[in-house]
Design a protein around this motif. Structure first.
Motif, PDB file in Angstrom:
ATOM      1  N   GLU A 109       0.841  -1.205   0.000  1.00  0.00           N
ATOM      2  CA  GLU A 109       0.000   0.000   0.000  1.00  0.00           C
ATOM      3  C   GLU A 109       0.878   1.257   0.000  1.00  0.00           C
ATOM      4  O   GLU A 109       1.808   1.387   0.783  1.00  0.00           O
ATOM      5  CB  GLU A 109      -0.923   0.016   1.223  1.00  0.00           C
ATOM      6  CG  GLU A 109      -1.853   1.216   1.205  1.00  0.00           C
ATOM      7  CD  GLU A 109      -2.852   1.252   2.368  1.00  0.00           C
ATOM      8  OE1 GLU A 109      -3.187   2.374   2.795  1.00  0.00           O
ATOM      9  OE2 GLU A 109      -3.281   0.173   2.828  1.00  0.00           O
TER      10      GLU A 109
ATOM     11  N   ARG B  11      -3.777   6.443   0.508  1.00  0.00           N
ATOM     12  CA  ARG B  11      -5.247   6.386   0.399  1.00  0.00           C
ATOM     13  C   ARG B  11      -5.801   7.789   0.187  1.00  0.00           C
ATOM     14  O   ARG B  11      -5.223   8.766   0.657  1.00  0.00           O
ATOM     15  CB  ARG B  11      -5.873   5.821   1.675  1.00  0.00           C
ATOM     16  CG  ARG B  11      -5.451   4.428   2.018  1.00  0.00           C
ATOM     17  CD  ARG B  11      -6.188   3.901   3.254  1.00  0.00           C
ATOM     18  NE  ARG B  11      -5.690   2.576   3.634  1.00  0.00           N
ATOM     19  CZ  ARG B  11      -6.244   1.782   4.530  1.00  0.00           C
ATOM     20  NH1 ARG B  11      -7.332   2.194   5.177  1.00  0.00           N
ATOM     21  NH2 ARG B  11      -5.731   0.599   4.802  1.00  0.00           N
TER      22      ARG B  11
ATOM     23  N   GLN C  60     -16.479   2.796   2.828  1.00  0.00           N
ATOM     24  CA  GLN C  60     -16.142   2.858   4.262  1.00  0.00           C
ATOM     25  C   GLN C  60     -17.377   2.557   5.111  1.00  0.00           C
ATOM     26  O   GLN C  60     -18.403   3.232   5.011  1.00  0.00           O
ATOM     27  CB  GLN C  60     -15.582   4.235   4.627  1.00  0.00           C
ATOM     28  CG  GLN C  60     -15.172   4.298   6.095  1.00  0.00           C
ATOM     29  CD  GLN C  60     -14.307   5.501   6.412  1.00  0.00           C
ATOM     30  OE1 GLN C  60     -13.629   6.038   5.562  1.00  0.00           O
ATOM     31  NE2 GLN C  60     -14.345   5.926   7.658  1.00  0.00           N
TER      32      GLN C  60
ATOM     33  N   SER D 189     -12.224   2.042  10.652  1.00  0.00           N
ATOM     34  CA  SER D 189     -11.135   1.072  10.794  1.00  0.00           C
ATOM     35  C   SER D 189     -10.151   1.236   9.642  1.00  0.00           C
ATOM     36  O   SER D 189     -10.546   1.534   8.507  1.00  0.00           O
ATOM     37  CB  SER D 189     -11.702  -0.350  10.774  1.00  0.00           C
ATOM     38  OG  SER D 189     -10.652  -1.287  10.649  1.00  0.00           O
ATOM     39  N   LEU D 190      -8.868   1.019   9.922  1.00  0.00           N
ATOM     40  CA  LEU D 190      -7.849   1.073   8.876  1.00  0.00           C
ATOM     41  C   LEU D 190      -7.717  -0.264   8.154  1.00  0.00           C
ATOM     42  O   LEU D 190      -7.079  -0.343   7.107  1.00  0.00           O
ATOM     43  CB  LEU D 190      -6.490   1.461   9.481  1.00  0.00           C
ATOM     44  CG  LEU D 190      -6.390   2.901  10.029  1.00  0.00           C
ATOM     45  CD1 LEU D 190      -5.041   3.110  10.707  1.00  0.00           C
ATOM     46  CD2 LEU D 190      -6.577   3.919   8.905  1.00  0.00           C
ATOM     47  N   GLN D 191      -8.313  -1.321   8.699  1.00  0.00           N
ATOM     48  CA  GLN D 191      -8.224  -2.642   8.083  1.00  0.00           C
ATOM     49  C   GLN D 191      -9.158  -2.719   6.878  1.00  0.00           C
ATOM     50  O   GLN D 191     -10.371  -2.521   7.006  1.00  0.00           O
ATOM     51  CB  GLN D 191      -8.604  -3.731   9.097  1.00  0.00           C
ATOM     52  CG  GLN D 191      -7.734  -3.754  10.344  1.00  0.00           C
ATOM     53  CD  GLN D 191      -6.280  -4.068  10.012  1.00  0.00           C
ATOM     54  OE1 GLN D 191      -5.996  -4.799   9.080  1.00  0.00           O
ATOM     55  NE2 GLN D 191      -5.350  -3.494  10.768  1.00  0.00           N
TER      56      GLN D 191
END
Length: 544
Positions: free
Chosen positions: A56, A59, A94, A98-100
């Motif tokens: 990654e 974002r 979204q 959460s970032l997961q």
């Protein structure tokens, strides 16, 4: 690629280094609606393939309740022409803070190379789900822009009635340009030449990258200092003044601007002090120094042709010791070179149709020797579809030709040069031709090859030679004019260096991408150098 000139320590602008970053803007259209009571809240994640794993990079923000988001957060990525940079743009809805990523609904993804993005400038493609099926009618649009500032400022300056500093003569004046660093300290960015024994110097016109002079900010204060040169290094200060690039740009060919050259110590001591002379800015203008990426983003196509050596010294392809023998893995050194170079170049040609030619073989049905034949045996249409098409045509061709000789390069170089010479008529930077020759041996027509390369150096064309096998490649090194200017047998010099030679044996045990990096390292400079010499601008360049 944007090549800028950085100032050498304490001296004029000097060293070349690459400062290429690309900004990618992303928007989505007709995204899947994963929410029950409202619309999806999409965000986009950019991944880069590193060692065959997705990493990654960044974002975007989340666009609330929006199936057609235009994301404000941009992706910034280093651009390397000579590498395959595989990207994946993945969109998610979204659902929770959460970032997961597995905590959010997947809306679709698109995978491509950075080369495809920049050669398209603006790219719209359908999104697919993990199983490869379309993500509804969802599409993604990616727009690329180069971030580097490639403007160049050109100035012409003179002095009038400068202070006399030398006991026996006048002064030997020169100018220094300084910009202010983030710490507030002044940094030297350019120094003019010294004009001997005069109080009214006229310096040679000079240019430098705008980013070197003022960081690209035309309102930023710069300081110009005038000195009298002394051989012992104890240069005498004459005076100084501050200004901005925007003020300096008021000086055009008919309008000069004058600045008083002030020595603050003298100014404090003498009430009657006016100045230590006048510095005259005769002209000042800013122009774009177009980079390789400017031409690519403007729509320039890289036209790729492969030339393959079918001479007898390669050995019978049925014999495992032959350089043309295809091993159980489906590879040989010829194929490795085609894949390494072709996989990168093909991103920069929209139709991906590439001529593939052979030389040094006897051809059916009359078994005459040819040094310029289509390996698909269709002389009216020698084009292959993508690198895969070249590989298929090559494999199919091997059993049907007789390896012969000699090793003549000039027919194939002249073949591509005929097409490149038609592109000389172009009024903008639309096409550039790249010939990849893969060979195992010593050139038989060296004089004709040298002459062909010297003529091709005047055209939008580069020649890449990959030497396979273990032959003596001294002649190839000679053609690669890195150490001296190549001359034809008539004594004519090459207009520029257009040949890059690499021996494959140096890369046998290296990662496959290392060959491409070495082979293609000089190409961006060769492309931009040609278009600059011809004063050609990108096809669709943005206004200043």
């Amino acid at each position: 690629m944007a090549y800028t000139l950085s100032p050498a320590p304490g001296g004029p602008v000097g060293t070349t280094y690459c400062v290429t970053k690309v900004e990618l803007s992303v928007s989505g259209q007709n995204l899947l609606d994963r929410d029950v009571t409202s619309k999806s809240d999409p965000f986009c994640v950019l991944f880069l393939e590193v060692n065959e794993k997705w990493k990654e990079i960044s974002r975007t923000e989340t666009a609330i309740n929006n199936l057609n988001p235009v994301f404000g957060v941009k992706f910034v990525i280093d651009y390397h022409f000579e590498e395959i940079q595989k990207l994946k743009f993945a969109l998610f809805d979204q659902d929770k803070p959460s970032l997961q990523l597995y905590e959010h609904d997947f809306l679709g993804e698109f995978t491509c190379t950075l080369g495809v993005v920049v050669s398209s400038k603006k790219l719209t493609r359908p999104l697919v789900l993990g199983n490869g099926k379309p993500a509804g009618k969802g599409t993604i649009t990616i727009t690329a822009q180069e971030l580097s500032d490639n403007r160049v400022i050109s100035m012409s300056m003179a002095g009038r009635k400068l202070d006399k500093k030398d006991f026996f003569g006048k002064s030997d004046p020169y100018l220094e340009f300084h910009k202010q660093g983030d710490d507030g300290k002044w940094m030297l960015v350019h120094r003019t030449e010294v004009i001997k024994n005069t109080l009214d110097p006229v310096w040679k016109p000079f240019s430098m990258p705008l980013i070197s002079l003022c960081g690209g900010d035309v309102e930023k204060t710069i300081k110009i200092m005038c000195y009298d040169y002394d051989n012992d290094g104890g240069h005498d200060f004459i005076g100084e003044f501050t200004t901005t690039v925007s003020k300096m740009c008021e000086a055009q060919n008919t309008t000069e601007i004058e600045f008083e050259c002030i020595n603050p110590k003298k100014q404090k001591k003498k009430k009657s002090y006016k100045n230590s002379g006048i510095i005259i800015l005769k002209s000042c203008k800013i122009a774009r120094d177009y980079s390789f990426l400017d031409y690519i983003l403007g729509g320039c196509q890289l036209m790729f042709t492969v030339g393959i050596d079918f001479t007898a010294s390669n050995g019978n392809p049925r014999d495992p010791s032959s350089l043309h023998h295809i091993n159980p893995m489906g590879m040989n050194e010829y194929l490795a070179a085609i894949w390494a170079v072709g996989q990168i170049i093909q991103d920069y040609d929209t139709d991906k149709m590439f001529p593939a030619l052979g030389f040094g073989a006897q051809l059916p049905p009359d078994w005459k020797v040819s040094h310029e034949f289509a390996i698909n045996f269709d002389p009216t249409n020698p084009f292959c579809s993508g690198v895969e098409g070249i590989v298929q045509a090559y494999s199919a061709c091997l059993p049907h030709v007789r390896f012969y000789g000699p090793t003549n390069f000039s027919p194939i170089i002249n073949h591509v040069a005929r097409f490149a010479s038609q592109a000389v008529q172009q009024e903008v930077a639309a096409q550039y031709f790249i010939l990849l020759i893969i060979t195992d041996g010593v050139i038989s027509d060296m004089d004709e090859t040298r002459h062909a390369i010297v003529q091709a150096s005047k055209l939008p064309m580069s020649v890449i030679i990959v030497g396979v096998g273990n032959a003596d490649f001294a002649a190839m090194e000679f053609l690669d004019g890195d150490n001296q200017i190549l001359r034809s047998y008539t004594g004519e010099e090459a207009a520029r260096d257009i040949v890059q030679f690499v021996p494959f044996r140096e890369f046998r045990n290296a990662p496959k991408e290392t060959l491409a990096k070495s082979v293609l390292a000089e190409l961006p400079q060769q492309v931009s150098q040609y278009f600059k010499q011809k004063n050609l601008t990108p096809c669709s360049s943005d206004p200043e």
